[in-house]
Each structure stands twice: as C-alpha cells, then as structure tokens.
Enzyme design. Sequence first.
Site, PDB file in Angstrom:
ATOM      1  N   LYS A 165      -1.497  -1.701  -4.142  1.00 51.73           N
ATOM      2  CA  LYS A 165      -2.421  -0.454  -4.223  1.00 51.73           C
ATOM      3  C   LYS A 165      -1.643   0.909  -4.263  1.00 51.73           C
ATOM      4  CE  LYS A 165      -5.971   2.225  -1.824  1.00 51.73           C
ATOM      5  NZ  LYS A 165      -6.889   2.452  -0.389  1.00 51.73           N
TER       6      LYS A 165
ATOM      7  N   TYR B  90       0.840  -1.055  -0.079  1.00 50.46           N
ATOM      8  CA  TYR B  90      -0.051   0.027   0.111  1.00 50.46           C
ATOM      9  C   TYR B  90       0.732   1.351   0.031  1.00 50.46           C
ATOM     10  CZ  TYR B  90      -4.069   3.135   1.499  1.00 50.46           C
ATOM     11  OH  TYR B  90      -4.692   4.288   1.616  1.00 50.46           O
TER      12      TYR B  90
END
Length: 297
Positions: free
Chosen positions: A163, A135
């Site tokens: 992500k 992330y």
Amino acid sequence: MLKPAGIIPAMITPFDESQNLNESALRQLVRRFIDANVHGLFCLGTNGEFFTLTMEEKLRVAEIVIEEAQGRLPIYVGSGCVGTKETVQLAVRLEQMGADALSIITPYFLTFTQQELIGHFRSVAEATALPIILYNIPARTGNSLLPRTVMELSKVPNIVGIKDSSGNFDNILQVLELCEPDFAVLAGTDSLILPTLMAGGHGAIAATANVFPEVVSSIYDLWMQGKPEEAELSQRKLRALRSAFSLGTLPSVLKEVMNMIGLPAGEPRLPVQSLTSSAKGELRIMMDRYMGEGVIK
C-alpha cells in the site's frame, strides 16, 4: 496465497462518548461495507487510529471485524508496531485469530536505513504464514520504502503487495516497473486510484470508502469492465472530500462526515480534537452538494 486487488476500505475505528471502542458501531460498519460489495476490509490502519489503541483494543477490533465478516471477504489487519518484536507478537496473534492478511507499516520515530527496514519486514514474514502487505507512508513515519527496497522484499514468498501512501505517483510507477506483475501495488492515496489502475496497479486501500464505498468501488469495477471514462467520473467524485481532509487532524474530518450521514463514527481519540464550528460548516456545504448530486443518499 491471497492476491490483493480491488477497493479495500481503510476502516475508521468508532468510539463512544467515553472514547472507548464502540463495538456495535464497528459491526454495523462491517455489514455496510459488505452490502456495498467492496473487495476486502482493512482495519487498524492510520485512519483506524491504530497508534492510539492498546494491544488489547487492537486484538478486539480485529476479532470483531473477522467475526462479523464471516469469511465473506478478505480481512487485512494492520499489525505494524514501532519495534520488530512487538510487530511479530501481534502478527502471530492475528494469524491465530483468523486474519486473511497483514498490513505492516514501516517502523517509525527513528529514521532507519533501508537495510534495517528490510530486516524488519523479513523477520515479520518469517514469523507468520499470512500474506503481508507493505505499508509505505513516509509523511507519517519519517521512513520511506524505496522502490528497490520494495523489489527486494517482493522476493519474500509471503510479502505479496504494497500500500503506497507516499502520494508520489512516480514511486508507484517505479515499483510497478521493478516488481513482478503478480506483486499487488495498491494506491493508498485516494486521488491516485484510477491512475494506479491505468499504470498496471491492482486497486486501493481507500479512506474515502468509509463515506461512499459504492462510488469508490465503482472506480475499480468500471475500469475492469473496460469503461475508463465512467471510472474517471467516479474518481472525480472523491476530490471534494479529499480536499476537505485538510480542515482537521486525521481522522477528524472523516469521522465528522460519517457522523453527518448517520454513521456512528464517534469522535477521534485525544489528543486529536473534533472540528471547529467553521470547519463543520464547510463540511455541511460540501455534504449538501454531494447529496444534491446524488453521490450520498
């Protein structure tokens, strides 16, 4: 191993009037997402206010989402903490609870070297058999995973995707170029969902899907059906809501919009405050427009 793809809502965490977890509201939101045919659920992310939750609260949120989903779609759980030891401990607990995958945010507060970040993620990956999504959200953490760092981490067997919430499309393009095709590149900036798919990405973990999950999911579904023009029309529908996020501190706007349409989001947890009356008025105008266009019923 799980291959992340599609539209995965970045779930908010609903609170009651006392700023405690609203468990019944959380279950309601899970059922709503499933009815909307999203491709997975992501809890305990930035929009889920993970940074204000205790360890016990995090585990309870994950437990409820996993239990309510009943295996009908993959559950991604945010387990990143500021330290490696705590992140490992949470990851192990979540694996035991039945999470399908973990999202690990970069450590924050201090600025770390790329080698330190690599060591952090490798340590977590070694502690769990679950698939891991990196992330990257440097505006919030002060730390950026550089594309070549992502390439290095993508070689770890259970680090399966990223992500990218940097908002930098060139960053996404570089990761796609450097990593193998089966490494899942997911947009974390909702304005970049369709561009990411067009570039060879695999989907998005999307905050706006809290409000209109069917619309956001249709971007991916239409693209996969070979209908780029229709997918672009769906992408455009997110613009007004995305622009409105600047009216308050995250996730106050998102929660207010959800409350407006009858979804029990509650207020953000302090020190984030609810919106001003003028900001709420602007949101009401936007929502009336959305309803008039049939985007929200």
